[in-house]
Motif scaffolding. Sequence first.
Motif, mmCIF file in Angstrom:
data_model
loop_
_atom_site.group_PDB
_atom_site.id
_atom_site.type_symbol
_atom_site.label_atom_id
_atom_site.label_comp_id
_atom_site.label_asym_id
_atom_site.label_seq_id
_atom_site.Cartn_x
_atom_site.Cartn_y
_atom_site.Cartn_z
ATOM 1 N N TYR A 189 0.847 -1.193 0.000
ATOM 2 C CA TYR A 189 0.000 0.000 0.000
ATOM 3 C C TYR A 189 0.883 1.243 0.000
ATOM 4 C CZ TYR A 189 1.254 0.254 4.945
ATOM 5 O OH TYR A 189 1.959 0.354 6.113
ATOM 6 N N LEU A 190 0.279 2.384 -0.326
ATOM 7 C CA LEU A 190 0.930 3.686 -0.223
ATOM 8 C C LEU A 190 0.374 4.406 1.002
ATOM 9 C CD1 LEU A 190 1.059 4.954 -3.914
ATOM 10 C CD2 LEU A 190 3.013 4.770 -2.369
ATOM 11 N N SER A 191 1.278 4.838 1.844
ATOM 12 C CA SER A 191 0.855 5.555 3.055
ATOM 13 C C SER A 191 0.591 7.021 2.725
ATOM 14 C CB SER A 191 1.944 5.442 4.126
ATOM 15 O OG SER A 191 1.712 6.361 5.173
ATOM 16 N N TRP A 192 -0.661 7.468 2.933
ATOM 17 C CA TRP A 192 -0.943 8.883 2.651
ATOM 18 C C TRP A 192 -0.247 9.787 3.662
ATOM 19 C CZ3 TRP A 192 -3.273 11.967 6.268
ATOM 20 C CH2 TRP A 192 -4.053 11.360 7.255
ATOM 21 N N GLN A 193 0.000 9.229 4.868
ATOM 22 C CA GLN A 193 0.699 10.034 5.866
ATOM 23 C C GLN A 193 2.147 10.287 5.453
ATOM 24 O OE1 GLN A 193 -0.500 7.349 9.112
ATOM 25 N NE2 GLN A 193 -1.354 9.143 10.150
ATOM 26 N N GLU A 194 2.723 9.351 4.703
ATOM 27 C CA GLU A 194 4.067 9.600 4.192
ATOM 28 C C GLU A 194 4.007 10.523 2.984
ATOM 29 O OE1 GLU A 194 8.243 7.335 3.211
ATOM 30 O OE2 GLU A 194 6.409 6.160 3.061
ATOM 31 N N LEU A 195 3.028 10.323 2.112
ATOM 32 C CA LEU A 195 2.891 11.207 0.953
ATOM 33 C C LEU A 195 2.737 12.663 1.402
ATOM 34 C CD1 LEU A 195 0.433 9.182 -1.347
ATOM 35 C CD2 LEU A 195 2.922 9.331 -1.515
ATOM 36 N N GLU A 196 2.045 12.863 2.503
ATOM 37 C CA GLU A 196 1.797 14.212 3.014
ATOM 38 C C GLU A 196 3.084 14.916 3.414
ATOM 39 O OE1 GLU A 196 -1.486 16.186 6.039
ATOM 40 O OE2 GLU A 196 -0.461 14.338 6.636
ATOM 41 N N LYS A 197 4.109 14.151 3.770
ATOM 42 C CA LYS A 197 5.390 14.755 4.158
ATOM 43 C C LYS A 197 6.068 15.429 2.962
ATOM 44 C CE LYS A 197 6.345 11.259 7.725
ATOM 45 N NZ LYS A 197 7.261 10.159 8.125
ATOM 46 N N TYR A 198 5.751 14.945 1.753
ATOM 47 C CA TYR A 198 6.450 15.445 0.572
ATOM 48 C C TYR A 198 5.651 16.492 -0.208
ATOM 49 C CZ TYR A 198 9.400 11.358 1.404
ATOM 50 O OH TYR A 198 10.247 10.440 1.974
ATOM 51 N N ALA A 199 4.342 16.401 -0.179
ATOM 52 C CA ALA A 199 3.537 17.349 -0.977
ATOM 53 C C ALA A 199 2.092 17.318 -0.479
ATOM 54 C CB ALA A 199 3.605 16.981 -2.459
ATOM 55 N N TRP B 47 -0.843 15.338 -5.209
ATOM 56 C CA TRP B 47 -0.954 13.904 -5.477
ATOM 57 C C TRP B 47 -2.200 13.593 -6.292
ATOM 58 C CZ3 TRP B 47 3.405 11.723 -5.090
ATOM 59 C CH2 TRP B 47 4.311 12.065 -4.092
ATOM 60 N N VAL B 48 -3.248 14.407 -6.118
ATOM 61 C CA VAL B 48 -4.431 14.239 -6.970
ATOM 62 C C VAL B 48 -4.062 14.532 -8.420
ATOM 63 C CG1 VAL B 48 -6.714 15.174 -7.534
ATOM 64 C CG2 VAL B 48 -6.102 14.703 -5.148
ATOM 65 N N GLY B 49 -3.221 15.570 -8.614
ATOM 66 C CA GLY B 49 -2.749 15.875 -9.968
ATOM 67 C C GLY B 49 -1.925 14.734 -10.532
ATOM 68 N N CYS B 50 -1.112 14.109 -9.676
ATOM 69 C CA CYS B 50 -0.313 12.955 -10.127
ATOM 70 C C CYS B 50 -1.226 11.810 -10.563
ATOM 71 C CB CYS B 50 0.607 12.483 -9.011
ATOM 72 S SG CYS B 50 1.989 13.598 -8.659
ATOM 73 N N GLN B 51 -2.340 11.651 -9.815
ATOM 74 C CA GLN B 51 -3.263 10.577 -10.181
ATOM 75 C C GLN B 51 -3.864 10.810 -11.566
ATOM 76 O OE1 GLN B 51 -6.753 10.196 -7.728
ATOM 77 N NE2 GLN B 51 -7.076 8.044 -8.310
ATOM 78 N N SER B 52 -4.151 12.053 -11.870
ATOM 79 C CA SER B 52 -4.705 12.376 -13.194
ATOM 80 C C SER B 52 -3.696 12.062 -14.290
ATOM 81 C CB SER B 52 -5.100 13.856 -13.244
ATOM 82 O OG SER B 52 -6.107 14.139 -12.293
ATOM 83 N N ILE B 53 -2.425 12.390 -14.024
ATOM 84 C CA ILE B 53 -1.371 12.105 -15.009
ATOM 85 C C ILE B 53 -1.245 10.601 -15.233
ATOM 86 C CG2 ILE B 53 1.111 12.228 -15.424
ATOM 87 C CD1 ILE B 53 1.104 14.903 -13.876
ATOM 88 N N LEU B 54 -1.289 9.840 -14.138
ATOM 89 C CA LEU B 54 -1.141 8.385 -14.258
ATOM 90 C C LEU B 54 -2.346 7.756 -14.948
ATOM 91 C CD1 LEU B 54 0.471 7.386 -10.836
ATOM 92 C CD2 LEU B 54 1.584 7.917 -13.009
ATOM 93 N N ASN B 55 -3.530 8.298 -14.713
ATOM 94 C CA ASN B 55 -4.718 7.773 -15.394
ATOM 95 C C ASN B 55 -4.582 7.908 -16.904
ATOM 96 O OD1 ASN B 55 -5.947 7.072 -12.994
ATOM 97 N ND2 ASN B 55 -7.144 8.963 -12.827
#
Length: 729
Positions: free
Chosen positions: A670-680, A685-693
């Motif tokens: 899994y991806l930890s959102w609490q860790e993602l929050e440390k970076y941005a 990250w929602v924008g990243c999801q759109s790019i990956l889609n």
Amino acid sequence: MADEATFSQGDYPIQSPDQDGLGRDRFAKGFAARLSRWRGDHSLTIGLCGDWGTGKTSLKNLIVHHLEANNTDIPVVEFNPWMVTGIEAITQTFFGQIASQFPKGDDAKDTARRELWTRYSRYLGFGAKIAEASEVIGVVVPGMAAAGKFSKGALKRAQEMADHAADSLAQPDKSLVDLREEISQSLKDLKAPILIVVDDIDRLTSEEICLIFRLVKANADFPNLMFLMLFQRDTAESALDRLSNGKGRLFLEKIVHSLFDLPQPDFRQVHQALFKRFDEFLAQAANHRFDDERWSNLWFRGFRGYFKTFRHVYRFVSTFEITFFSLIEDSTLDVNQIDLFALECLRVFEPEIYQFLADKRALATGEHDIDTGKEEQKTFVEELLKLRRASDETQLYAILGELFPLLAQSWGGQGYSGGFMMQWRRELRVCVPEHFDRYFRYALSAQEVSEAEIRQILDRTKDRDQFVAEFSKLIEHGRALSALQRLEAESELLTSPHKVEYLLGLSDLCDRFDVGRSIFSENEADYIDQIVRRSTDDANVNERFNLIEKLVTETRSLTFGAHWLQWFDRNKLDDNHPDVENVPQRFDDMEKLWKTRIDDCAANEPERLYNVASLGYVLRYWLNIGDQEKVREFVRSISDPGPILRLLASLVSQRSSQAMSSVYVKNRSYLSWQELEKYASQAYWVGCQSILNEVDAEGKGDPKISQFLKESLERWHRGDADASQPNDD
């Protein structure tokens, strides 16, 4: 590859005295002299007897050679009934080849002789057809009483051949006895006797063997005919038992006047022929390191018993040669020569065992479950023993024990420490799991590195830049892991004067490998870590610290520096390094240098940092010791799908669980959102999801990573704890 001329000539008999390796030419010469002086009112029949592979045909060739060399004018008929199919065809060919050696002049006697022989062969040819129909060979051949009973089908076929009889017998009023008498008188006029050589008799069916001996018997009263018959005595006697109420030996001795049993060749001569060819193969491999002790153990206890005749040598060499040259590249062999020899012995002489081994890598190499493996290995060995064909148990145990030392533990063999596996890996042994398959498929997989490539790498370990350039080629072709496994086994590299250059070259490569966090699989970074650790095995604390310090400060890899700086325990620097001066300050200097490098890289070479394979691993350490805002600024600058995927893949967390009494390990990623929050921020990250889609829709993304991100953002939006509903891998 070898020259075409170097390939084996196979299981072919010799043709001339200069090829004689058994010292039989003297016998052949005397034999030929005796034949050249023979004259008689009745035929002469001689048998050369010997098992397959003892050299009967070779001896015959030497005899014929000396007959021709001495200008004896003795015509030689080479009749090989194995090349003819069917009783009638064998009979016709037998008489036809003898007739081919009669004088072909226009003299009345010569013409009459040929006509008489033709009529005689028709008589016996008709007899052969009746025999084939009646299933009783002896009904019409002179000198033998009819035996057996006609079946209804056989009588019907015989009746259908009545017309053939009328056509075949040009003078039905003349008896067979009268015809034979005329032929005898005609053959007495020959200037020299005819030698009829009948070879490969023991390859025929029992019925055909009986026919050959009857044909010879039918001509035994004729003058100036010499028959030289080559066969395996017990095979011929067994076939003739059918005609003589179990007295095949006596029957054979009645037909054949002189029997010569060829002795088994001296094993030393057979083995020397094998060793000579094996040495020629080894000379093709520049990298062969021959273990004399291991060879002696395997040879005397194991596969010596397979090589009893030259035919065994020819069979083995012809197959070994093809396998050997399929596994050599640029004069470098990709397997261990002794192991290859042993396995090819099994393939040629014990094919069932070879095939059974090929599918049992885990059991043979010890790559099995610790709890159940030994019992499985015992069962495995028992099954192997049941398949043996040409070896006894002691012989097979010796071969298997030398090939697979860990398998030998199942029947009481010695134990081995982990260091032996590195030695076996260096020696390219079949007992190493990653080497096993190449012995059975005669090639390397796309992920395996050849020994020729290893040699090129080893030649470049003295120069850091050359080493990195050469190794990078293997990374591009997906063979880095195989190469590092081999390099780990090259222990002499860690004691060479160029050790530091070699280790720095390895450290420079680390940004191209994922550090990985699974204990259930090996990766390239693990092997580099092991090699560096082993390089300090014999060093004292001060020497170890100095070496790591030099590698960390001089490496070009951010991943390598992050890994080894975390290896030091900041809170126990003095305790762990009591003999090293000023450890805390030196550690701070290393850490400061690393921070400066990654700050410069993020500001001036962001593309380089984007392409670090373990980007998340590096960013975690940077976030922990560096300027956190610089880290976040760098992450927010990532907008291309490739770097986003690499970053997210390296930030994936795993949890493993195992139910009580179960051997199955469940991995949850899994991806930890609490860790993602440390970076941005969440918006980034929602924008990243759109790019990956978008790239997923084009079939260029990684749907699994995209799904992890989607689920993480959903939990983030709901405020759920990390991994409350993780995916199962």
